[in-house]
Write a protein that holds these residues in place. Structure first.
Motif, mmCIF file in Angstrom:
data_model
loop_
_atom_site.group_PDB
_atom_site.id
_atom_site.type_symbol
_atom_site.label_atom_id
_atom_site.label_comp_id
_atom_site.label_asym_id
_atom_site.label_seq_id
_atom_site.Cartn_x
_atom_site.Cartn_y
_atom_site.Cartn_z
ATOM 1 N N TYR A 1 16.534 -4.698 7.701
ATOM 2 C CA TYR A 1 16.409 -4.521 6.253
ATOM 3 C C TYR A 1 16.365 -3.035 5.893
ATOM 4 N N ALA A 2 15.662 -2.255 6.699
ATOM 5 C CA ALA A 2 15.554 -0.818 6.430
ATOM 6 C C ALA A 2 16.914 -0.149 6.534
ATOM 7 N N GLN A 3 17.778 -0.703 7.391
ATOM 8 C CA GLN A 3 19.106 -0.125 7.545
ATOM 9 C C GLN A 3 19.969 -0.250 6.292
ATOM 10 N N ILE A 4 19.668 -1.221 5.455
ATOM 11 C CA ILE A 4 20.397 -1.323 4.190
ATOM 12 C C ILE A 4 20.149 -0.071 3.365
ATOM 13 N N ALA A 5 18.863 0.342 3.324
ATOM 14 C CA ALA A 5 18.506 1.556 2.588
ATOM 15 C C ALA A 5 19.089 2.803 3.245
ATOM 16 N N SER A 6 19.015 2.874 4.577
ATOM 17 C CA SER A 6 19.535 4.071 5.266
ATOM 18 C C SER A 6 21.059 4.147 5.166
ATOM 19 N N SER A 7 21.747 3.000 5.155
ATOM 20 C CA SER A 7 23.194 3.007 4.957
ATOM 21 C C SER A 7 23.547 3.511 3.566
ATOM 22 N N ALA A 8 22.772 3.078 2.576
ATOM 23 C CA ALA A 8 23.008 3.536 1.204
ATOM 24 C C ALA A 8 22.801 5.045 1.098
ATOM 25 N N THR A 9 21.757 5.553 1.751
ATOM 26 C CA THR A 9 21.484 6.989 1.723
ATOM 27 C C THR A 9 22.573 7.768 2.441
ATOM 28 N N MET A 10 23.075 7.196 3.558
ATOM 29 C CA MET A 10 24.185 7.827 4.273
ATOM 30 C C MET A 10 25.406 7.970 3.375
ATOM 31 N N ALA A 11 25.747 6.890 2.676
ATOM 32 C CA ALA A 11 26.913 6.921 1.789
ATOM 33 C C ALA A 11 26.702 7.897 0.636
ATOM 34 N N LEU A 12 25.471 7.977 0.145
ATOM 35 C CA LEU A 12 25.144 8.948 -0.908
ATOM 36 C C LEU A 12 25.393 10.368 -0.406
ATOM 37 N N GLY A 13 24.923 10.657 0.810
ATOM 38 C CA GLY A 13 25.129 11.978 1.395
ATOM 39 C C GLY A 13 26.596 12.278 1.624
ATOM 40 N N HIS A 14 27.356 11.251 2.027
ATOM 41 C CA HIS A 14 28.791 11.428 2.231
ATOM 42 C C HIS A 14 29.483 11.756 0.917
ATOM 43 N N GLY A 15 29.078 11.085 -0.153
ATOM 44 C CA GLY A 15 29.648 11.375 -1.467
ATOM 45 C C GLY A 15 29.320 12.783 -1.927
ATOM 46 N N ILE A 16 28.076 13.214 -1.708
ATOM 47 C CA ILE A 16 27.666 14.564 -2.090
ATOM 48 C C ILE A 16 28.475 15.607 -1.331
ATOM 49 N N GLN A 17 28.731 15.356 -0.046
ATOM 50 C CA GLN A 17 29.447 16.326 0.777
ATOM 51 C C GLN A 17 30.968 16.245 0.586
ATOM 52 N N ASP A 18 31.547 15.087 0.909
ATOM 53 C CA ASP A 18 32.997 15.041 1.089
ATOM 54 C C ASP A 18 33.799 14.986 -0.206
ATOM 55 N N ALA A 19 33.308 14.283 -1.217
ATOM 56 C CA ALA A 19 34.063 14.251 -2.473
ATOM 57 C C ALA A 19 34.143 15.638 -3.093
ATOM 58 N N GLN A 20 33.131 16.449 -2.863
ATOM 59 C CA GLN A 20 33.113 17.779 -3.449
ATOM 60 C C GLN A 20 34.212 18.671 -2.889
ATOM 61 N N LYS A 21 34.621 18.399 -1.642
ATOM 62 C CA LYS A 21 35.652 19.243 -1.039
ATOM 63 C C LYS A 21 36.980 19.059 -1.770
ATOM 64 N N THR A 22 37.261 17.824 -2.156
ATOM 65 C CA THR A 22 38.467 17.576 -2.953
ATOM 66 C C THR A 22 38.323 18.182 -4.344
ATOM 67 N N MET A 23 37.145 18.090 -4.923
ATOM 68 C CA MET A 23 36.911 18.722 -6.225
ATOM 69 C C MET A 23 37.203 20.217 -6.149
ATOM 70 N N GLY A 24 36.791 20.844 -5.046
ATOM 71 C CA GLY A 24 37.023 22.275 -4.875
ATOM 72 C C GLY A 24 38.500 22.606 -4.838
ATOM 73 N N ILE A 25 39.278 21.782 -4.112
ATOM 74 C CA ILE A 25 40.722 22.013 -4.022
ATOM 75 C C ILE A 25 41.391 21.802 -5.375
ATOM 76 N N MET A 26 41.000 20.751 -6.098
ATOM 77 C CA MET A 26 41.591 20.495 -7.410
ATOM 78 C C MET A 26 41.268 21.627 -8.384
ATOM 79 N N THR A 27 40.031 22.109 -8.332
ATOM 80 C CA THR A 27 39.633 23.218 -9.205
ATOM 81 C C THR A 27 40.376 24.492 -8.829
#
Length: 333
Positions: free
Chosen positions: A175-201
């Protein structure tokens, strides 16, 4: 409609395509462990990861500014757009190659390598000190931190729950892994989506569409949507490598690895604004957790292949980007 504007539109679309491939290439980072321990089914895990990637991508733009203005000097005019276009082609090509072979290489470093390769091919200035501070040092340090913290956190959990009933503890950690998976995906969004934002900008700034290097909201929203859609498309080849081939984790180990990896990703993005590889951190966190059993429990041969892919990523993506620049310049120039 002039050629420069058409070129800009093409680059924006290619950048979003890269963001999409980043999503399905790195989806395994957030969910492979939870799926391998049967905490979540693959599709439920992918849906959770997609939603949290979307949320994470909307939270910050500091890494985007680092990628867009801290790796190469922002180029100008149509020649500058060629550099950005070639960088994206190099990154996407390397992503597809490593995805095909099931290797969890770094999309972040593929993009950075592409930028450097295309800039060098164009005889454009590269910010070598920025690459050292913002890329090379974090590339070395962050996996070591992931391994060390994964090892220590797992030891702390084993000691804290040493008297717990094994089956009850495993059920709780699933059950705890559901929360940790969600946090992992949140961290991935914070990191990786921003790299594309940087290139587009960077492309918008190069084309003269914006006067200062601030990420427009529509860029944030479109990059967030693209990486979220890519995440839901999945990356099952890499999921097998991350979830089973490195080491078969218990629910406790899965929770430990994901908690450590997400903590490192969020901290590096929000506190230090450096574009670290979510793949590197996740993999070494898993290895650190696995090493608490015994060093031989980690399949070091598989881990070695992954490390080779890490080392090769920057120059390989750079080489493809350089070739793409020469081809583009031949036809456009």
């Amino acid at each position: 409609m002039d050629a420069a504007f058409v070129g800009l539109v093409v680059i924006i679309l290619v950048a979003l395509a890269f963001d999409y491939t980043n999503g399905f290439h790195d989806a395994a980072n957030a969910i492979a462990v939870a799926v391998s321990t049967k905490a979540l089914t693959p599709r439920v895990a992918l849906a959770l990861a997609a939603v949290m990637n979307l949320i994470g991508a909307l939270l910050s733009t500091e890494v985007a500014k680092t990628v867009g203005s801290g790796i190469i000097d922002p180029p100008e005019g149509s020649g500058g757009l060629e550099i950005v276009f070639a960088a994206l082609i190099g990154a996407i090509t390397w992503n597809m190659i490593t995805w095909y072979f099931g290797l969890p290489s770094s999309s972040s470093h593929a993009l950075i390598g592409g930028l450097v390769g295309s800039a060098l091919a164009a005889a454009h200035s590269v910010q070598w000190m920025g690459i050292l501070d913002k890329v090379v040092v974090p590339m070395i340090v962050s996996p070591l931190v992931g391994f060390g913290l994964g090892y220590l956190f797992m030891l702390a959990l084993l000691w804290s729950f040493r008297r717990a009933h094994v089956s009850k503890a495993n059920r709780g950690f699933r059950y705890a892994q559901i929360a940790s998976s969600a946090t992992m995906a949140l961290g991935h969004g914070i990191q990786d989506a921003q790299k594309t934002m940087g290139i587009m900008t960077l492309a918008l700034f190069t084309a003269g569409e914006i006067d200062t290097f601030e990420v427009p909201f529509w860029v944030v929203l479109s990059a967030a949507a693209a990486i979220s859609a890519g995440t839901y498309a999945g990356g099952f080849r890499i999921m097998r490598t991350m979830g089973r081939r490195i080491i078969q984790l218990t629910p406790t180990g899965g929770f430990a690895a994901q908690t450590v990896a997400s903590g490192v990703m969020v901290t590096t993005a929000t506190v230090f604004a450096v574009p670290v590889s979510t793949t590197h951190i996740t993999t070494t966190s898993i290895m650190g957790v696995g090493a608490t059993r015994r060093l031989s429990a980690v399949r070091w041969g598989v881990a070695g292949n992954i490390v080779v892919a890490w080392i090769v990523t920057l120059p390989a993506a750079g080489a493809v980007a350089a070739v793409a620049y020469f081809i583009t310049d031949f036809f456009v120039g």
